[in-house]
Design a protein around this motif. Structure first.
Motif, PDB file in Angstrom:
ATOM      1  N   TRP A 177     -13.858  48.338  22.029  1.00  0.00           N
ATOM      2  CA  TRP A 177     -13.398  49.117  23.180  1.00  0.00           C
ATOM      3  C   TRP A 177     -12.552  50.297  22.722  1.00  0.00           C
ATOM      4  N   ARG A 178     -11.680  50.035  21.763  1.00  0.00           N
ATOM      5  CA  ARG A 178     -10.798  51.085  21.251  1.00  0.00           C
ATOM      6  C   ARG A 178     -11.501  52.009  20.272  1.00  0.00           C
ATOM      7  N   GLY A 179     -12.663  51.606  19.779  1.00  0.00           N
ATOM      8  CA  GLY A 179     -13.385  52.423  18.812  1.00  0.00           C
ATOM      9  C   GLY A 179     -12.835  52.312  17.412  1.00  0.00           C
ATOM     10  N   GLU A 180     -12.150  51.221  17.115  1.00  0.00           N
ATOM     11  CA  GLU A 180     -11.571  51.043  15.793  1.00  0.00           C
ATOM     12  C   GLU A 180     -12.649  50.680  14.777  1.00  0.00           C
ATOM     13  N   ARG A 181     -12.289  50.859  13.529  1.00  0.00           N
ATOM     14  CA  ARG A 181     -13.223  50.527  12.460  1.00  0.00           C
ATOM     15  C   ARG A 181     -13.530  49.042  12.464  1.00  0.00           C
ATOM     16  N   ARG A 182     -14.609  48.714  11.789  1.00  0.00           N
ATOM     17  CA  ARG A 182     -15.021  47.319  11.717  1.00  0.00           C
ATOM     18  C   ARG A 182     -13.964  46.461  11.037  1.00  0.00           C
ATOM     19  N   MET A 183     -13.968  45.206  11.414  1.00  0.00           N
ATOM     20  CA  MET A 183     -13.076  44.258  10.766  1.00  0.00           C
ATOM     21  C   MET A 183     -13.615  43.929   9.380  1.00  0.00           C
ATOM     22  N   THR A 184     -12.730  43.600   8.494  1.00  0.00           N
ATOM     23  CA  THR A 184     -13.162  43.196   7.161  1.00  0.00           C
ATOM     24  C   THR A 184     -13.606  41.742   7.203  1.00  0.00           C
ATOM     25  N   ALA A 185     -14.325  41.336   6.184  1.00  0.00           N
ATOM     26  CA  ALA A 185     -14.790  39.951   6.100  1.00  0.00           C
ATOM     27  C   ALA A 185     -13.604  39.025   5.889  1.00  0.00           C
ATOM     28  N   ALA A 186     -13.807  37.778   6.209  1.00  0.00           N
ATOM     29  CA  ALA A 186     -12.753  36.788   6.015  1.00  0.00           C
ATOM     30  C   ALA A 186     -12.490  36.624   4.520  1.00  0.00           C
ATOM     31  N   PRO A 187     -11.240  36.301   4.164  1.00  0.00           N
ATOM     32  CA  PRO A 187     -10.945  36.093   2.740  1.00  0.00           C
ATOM     33  C   PRO A 187     -11.669  34.857   2.211  1.00  0.00           C
ATOM     34  N   LEU A 199     -12.996  30.965   3.845  1.00  0.00           N
ATOM     35  CA  LEU A 199     -14.379  30.508   3.888  1.00  0.00           C
ATOM     36  C   LEU A 199     -14.566  29.210   3.112  1.00  0.00           C
ATOM     37  N   TYR A 200     -13.945  29.102   1.929  1.00  0.00           N
ATOM     38  CA  TYR A 200     -14.028  27.860   1.170  1.00  0.00           C
ATOM     39  C   TYR A 200     -13.327  26.724   1.917  1.00  0.00           C
ATOM     40  N   GLY A 201     -12.196  27.019   2.517  1.00  0.00           N
ATOM     41  CA  GLY A 201     -11.482  26.000   3.290  1.00  0.00           C
ATOM     42  C   GLY A 201     -12.307  25.499   4.460  1.00  0.00           C
ATOM     43  N   LEU A 202     -12.976  26.411   5.151  1.00  0.00           N
ATOM     44  CA  LEU A 202     -13.842  26.032   6.262  1.00  0.00           C
ATOM     45  C   LEU A 202     -15.005  25.174   5.766  1.00  0.00           C
ATOM     46  N   PHE A 203     -15.596  25.566   4.655  1.00  0.00           N
ATOM     47  CA  PHE A 203     -16.691  24.786   4.075  1.00  0.00           C
ATOM     48  C   PHE A 203     -16.243  23.359   3.775  1.00  0.00           C
ATOM     49  N   TRP A 204     -15.092  23.196   3.121  1.00  0.00           N
ATOM     50  CA  TRP A 204     -14.630  21.863   2.748  1.00  0.00           C
ATOM     51  C   TRP A 204     -14.173  21.060   3.959  1.00  0.00           C
ATOM     52  N   LEU A 205     -13.683  21.719   4.987  1.00  0.00           N
ATOM     53  CA  LEU A 205     -13.340  21.023   6.229  1.00  0.00           C
ATOM     54  C   LEU A 205     -14.600  20.431   6.866  1.00  0.00           C
ATOM     55  N   ILE A 206     -15.668  21.206   6.908  1.00  0.00           N
ATOM     56  CA  ILE A 206     -16.934  20.724   7.476  1.00  0.00           C
ATOM     57  C   ILE A 206     -17.489  19.579   6.634  1.00  0.00           C
ATOM     58  N   MET A 207     -17.408  19.693   5.306  1.00  0.00           N
ATOM     59  CA  MET A 207     -17.897  18.616   4.440  1.00  0.00           C
ATOM     60  C   MET A 207     -17.085  17.330   4.654  1.00  0.00           C
ATOM     61  N   ALA A 208     -15.764  17.456   4.758  1.00  0.00           N
ATOM     62  CA  ALA A 208     -14.904  16.283   4.981  1.00  0.00           C
ATOM     63  C   ALA A 208     -15.206  15.651   6.337  1.00  0.00           C
ATOM     64  N   PHE A 209     -15.427  16.465   7.354  1.00  0.00           N
ATOM     65  CA  PHE A 209     -15.780  15.966   8.677  1.00  0.00           C
ATOM     66  C   PHE A 209     -17.107  15.228   8.625  1.00  0.00           C
ATOM     67  N   TRP A 210     -18.068  15.771   7.883  1.00  0.00           N
ATOM     68  CA  TRP A 210     -19.388  15.163   7.743  1.00  0.00           C
ATOM     69  C   TRP A 210     -19.270  13.762   7.133  1.00  0.00           C
ATOM     70  N   VAL A 211     -18.487  13.651   6.064  1.00  0.00           N
ATOM     71  CA  VAL A 211     -18.316  12.359   5.404  1.00  0.00           C
ATOM     72  C   VAL A 211     -17.541  11.405   6.311  1.00  0.00           C
ATOM     73  N   ALA A 212     -16.454  11.878   6.904  1.00  0.00           N
ATOM     74  CA  ALA A 212     -15.585  11.016   7.707  1.00  0.00           C
ATOM     75  C   ALA A 212     -16.299  10.429   8.921  1.00  0.00           C
ATOM     76  N   ARG A 213     -17.176  11.192   9.542  1.00  0.00           N
ATOM     77  CA  ARG A 213     -17.838  10.661  10.744  1.00  0.00           C
ATOM     78  C   ARG A 213     -18.924   9.659  10.421  1.00  0.00           C
ATOM     79  N   ASN A 214     -19.227   9.473   9.137  1.00  0.00           N
ATOM     80  CA  ASN A 214     -20.222   8.486   8.730  1.00  0.00           C
ATOM     81  C   ASN A 214     -19.611   7.298   7.998  1.00  0.00           C
ATOM     82  N   ILE A 215     -18.296   7.202   7.959  1.00  0.00           N
ATOM     83  CA  ILE A 215     -17.641   6.045   7.345  1.00  0.00           C
ATOM     84  C   ILE A 215     -17.816   4.848   8.276  1.00  0.00           C
ATOM     85  N   PRO A 216     -18.320   3.735   7.754  1.00  0.00           N
ATOM     86  CA  PRO A 216     -18.506   2.558   8.609  1.00  0.00           C
ATOM     87  C   PRO A 216     -17.180   2.129   9.259  1.00  0.00           C
ATOM     88  N   GLY A 217     -17.241   1.888  10.549  1.00  0.00           N
ATOM     89  CA  GLY A 217     -16.053   1.478  11.289  1.00  0.00           C
ATOM     90  C   GLY A 217     -15.309   2.630  11.944  1.00  0.00           C
TER      91      GLY A 217
END
Length: 151
Positions: free
Chosen positions: A112-122, A126-144
């Motif tokens: 709306w303001r016409g500002e330049r594009r945002m830069t990519a995430a550091p 991105l690595y933290g998000l990846f490992w959070l998703i991997m931990a969630f994947w493992v945790a939701r499949n732990i028996p019990g």
């Protein structure tokens, strides 16, 4: 005596006055339309009823839940205003929707303001998000640990 010259660089303007607001808001409008379409389909075609959607391929092949299992049911619950049920179906989806809504608002404001594009995430984010998703994947499949299953 040595003469030195200082090169001066002109910084690009923060806004582009040649592009009108309507044109700058085209992609945010397309994204909002697509997200609304997804929410309407998830609301109208109840994923809790058998036969409305195919089974998750990962669940079908392995018998375990992927990080996305329960996303349609969480979306359906959110469209009905039931946040607790959405969190039970897939808490990562609810968090992702909140972050995407905030990012969309920021993106639209910048467009709306016409500002330049945002830069990519550091990279660390991105690595933290990846490992959070991997931990969630493992945790939701732990028996019990049925509290993380989308069922």
């Amino acid at each position: 005596m040595i003469a030195t010259s200082v090169m001066q660089f002109e910084t690009p303007p923060l806004t582009d006055p040649s592009v009108g607001r309507g044109r700058r808001l085209l992609w945010p409008a397309v994204a909002a339309t697509a997200a609304t379409g997804y929410a309407v389909v998830a609301h109208v075609l109840d994923p809790n009823q058998a036969g409305n959607y195919p089974t998750c391929p990962w669940l079908l092949l392995t018998g375990t839940f992927c990080p996305g299992c329960g996303t349609l049911r969480a979306t359906h619950a959110l469209t009905e205003g039931n946040v607790l049920e959405a969190l039970q179906r897939n808490p990562l989806t609810v968090a992702a929707f909140v972050l995407m809504a905030l990012g969309f608002a920021r993106w639209t404001r910048r467009q709306w303001r016409g500002e330049r594009r945002m830069t990519a995430a550091p990279a660390w984010l991105l690595y933290g998000l990846f490992w959070l998703i991997m931990a969630f994947w493992v945790a939701r499949n732990i028996p019990g640990w049925t509290w993380l299953s989308p069922a």
